[in-house]
Design a protein around this motif. Structure first.
Motif, PDB file in Angstrom:
ATOM      1  N   VAL A 134       9.977  -8.553   4.149  1.00  0.00           N
ATOM      2  CA  VAL A 134       9.804  -7.421   5.054  1.00  0.00           C
ATOM      3  C   VAL A 134       9.151  -7.923   6.340  1.00  0.00           C
ATOM      4  O   VAL A 134       8.190  -8.699   6.291  1.00  0.00           O
ATOM      5  CB  VAL A 134       8.890  -6.353   4.398  1.00  0.00           C
ATOM      6  N   LYS A 135       9.684  -7.492   7.483  1.00  0.00           N
ATOM      7  CA  LYS A 135       9.094  -7.834   8.781  1.00  0.00           C
ATOM      8  C   LYS A 135       8.955  -6.531   9.565  1.00  0.00           C
ATOM      9  O   LYS A 135       9.960  -5.911   9.934  1.00  0.00           O
ATOM     10  CB  LYS A 135       9.973  -8.825   9.531  1.00  0.00           C
ATOM     11  N   VAL A 136       7.703  -6.097   9.762  1.00  0.00           N
ATOM     12  CA  VAL A 136       7.427  -4.792  10.367  1.00  0.00           C
ATOM     13  C   VAL A 136       6.278  -4.880  11.368  1.00  0.00           C
ATOM     14  O   VAL A 136       5.644  -5.924  11.505  1.00  0.00           O
ATOM     15  CB  VAL A 136       7.102  -3.735   9.283  1.00  0.00           C
ATOM     16  N   GLY A 137       5.975  -3.750  12.000  1.00  0.00           N
ATOM     17  CA  GLY A 137       4.943  -3.705  13.024  1.00  0.00           C
ATOM     18  C   GLY A 137       3.514  -3.737  12.514  1.00  0.00           C
ATOM     19  O   GLY A 137       2.621  -4.238  13.183  1.00  0.00           O
ATOM     20  N   GLY A 138       3.264  -3.197  11.320  1.00  0.00           N
ATOM     21  CA  GLY A 138       1.896  -3.145  10.826  1.00  0.00           C
ATOM     22  C   GLY A 138       1.814  -2.906   9.334  1.00  0.00           C
ATOM     23  O   GLY A 138       2.826  -2.620   8.683  1.00  0.00           O
ATOM     24  N   PRO A 139       0.606  -2.996   8.776  1.00  0.00           N
ATOM     25  CA  PRO A 139       0.411  -2.822   7.331  1.00  0.00           C
ATOM     26  C   PRO A 139       0.888  -1.470   6.793  1.00  0.00           C
ATOM     27  O   PRO A 139       1.373  -1.389   5.676  1.00  0.00           O
ATOM     28  CB  PRO A 139      -1.097  -2.988   7.142  1.00  0.00           C
ATOM     29  N   SER A 140       0.755  -0.414   7.586  1.00  0.00           N
ATOM     30  CA  SER A 140       1.207   0.896   7.100  1.00  0.00           C
ATOM     31  C   SER A 140       2.716   0.922   6.910  1.00  0.00           C
ATOM     32  O   SER A 140       3.230   1.613   6.020  1.00  0.00           O
ATOM     33  CB  SER A 140       0.755   2.018   8.038  1.00  0.00           C
ATOM     34  N   ASP A 141       3.450   0.153   7.727  1.00  0.00           N
ATOM     35  CA  ASP A 141       4.904   0.054   7.571  1.00  0.00           C
ATOM     36  C   ASP A 141       5.259  -0.699   6.293  1.00  0.00           C
ATOM     37  O   ASP A 141       6.235  -0.372   5.616  1.00  0.00           O
ATOM     38  CB  ASP A 141       5.532  -0.648   8.774  1.00  0.00           C
ATOM     39  N   VAL A 142       4.466  -1.722   5.962  1.00  0.00           N
ATOM     40  CA  VAL A 142       4.671  -2.452   4.708  1.00  0.00           C
ATOM     41  C   VAL A 142       4.502  -1.488   3.536  1.00  0.00           C
ATOM     42  O   VAL A 142       5.330  -1.454   2.623  1.00  0.00           O
ATOM     43  CB  VAL A 142       3.678  -3.631   4.567  1.00  0.00           C
ATOM     44  N   LYS A 143       3.451  -0.696   3.577  1.00  0.00           N
ATOM     45  CA  LYS A 143       3.189   0.266   2.499  1.00  0.00           C
ATOM     46  C   LYS A 143       4.345   1.245   2.349  1.00  0.00           C
ATOM     47  O   LYS A 143       4.765   1.554   1.240  1.00  0.00           O
ATOM     48  CB  LYS A 143       1.889   1.017   2.771  1.00  0.00           C
ATOM     49  N   SER A 144       4.876   1.717   3.456  1.00  0.00           N
ATOM     50  CA  SER A 144       5.981   2.672   3.420  1.00  0.00           C
ATOM     51  C   SER A 144       7.219   2.083   2.749  1.00  0.00           C
ATOM     52  O   SER A 144       7.842   2.714   1.890  1.00  0.00           O
ATOM     53  CB  SER A 144       6.314   3.119   4.846  1.00  0.00           C
ATOM     54  N   ILE A 145       7.563   0.864   3.120  1.00  0.00           N
ATOM     55  CA  ILE A 145       8.735   0.214   2.512  1.00  0.00           C
ATOM     56  C   ILE A 145       8.485  -0.091   1.042  1.00  0.00           C
ATOM     57  O   ILE A 145       9.348   0.150   0.193  1.00  0.00           O
ATOM     58  CB  ILE A 145       9.119  -1.057   3.288  1.00  0.00           C
TER      59      ILE A 145
END
Length: 76
Positions: free
Chosen positions: A45-56
Motif C-alpha cells: 500500500v502506498k498512501v498519503g498518511g497512516p489514516s489511509d493505511v487504516k482505511s485500506i
C-alpha cells in the motif's frame, strides 16, 4: 507518503477470488502478491498518511473470506 504492507490470511478455496477483490479496492494498493508461508497474500500500500493505511487495511479485513490481517508500516 506512507508505504505499508498488509499480511492477509484467507479461508481455504478463496485465494483467487480475493486477490481480484483486494486489487479493486480504491485508494493506494500498489500490488497484491500470493505467497507461500503463514499468510496467503502480501498487499503493498502506498498512501498519503497512516489514516489511509487504516482505511485500506479495514476494507481488506472486512472482505468475505478473510480470516486475519496484520499491517506493517515501512519506516524508511
Amino acid at each position: 507518503m506512507v508505504i505499508a504492507y498488509v499480511m492477509v490470511k484467507a479461508a481455504t478455496g478463496e485465494v483467487d477470488r480475493l486477490k481480484s477483490e483486494m486489487s479493486e479496492i480504491d485508494g493506494g494498493i500498489e500490488s497484491v502478491s500470493v505467497v507461500a508461508g503463514d499468510v496467503d497474500y502480501i498487499v503493498k500500500v502506498k498512501v498519503g498518511g497512516p489514516s489511509d493505511v487504516k482505511s485500506i487495511a479495514t476494507s481488506i479485513h472486512e472482505l468475505r473470506g478473510i480470516e486475519d490481517t496484520q499491517t506493517y508500516i515501512a519506516m524508511e
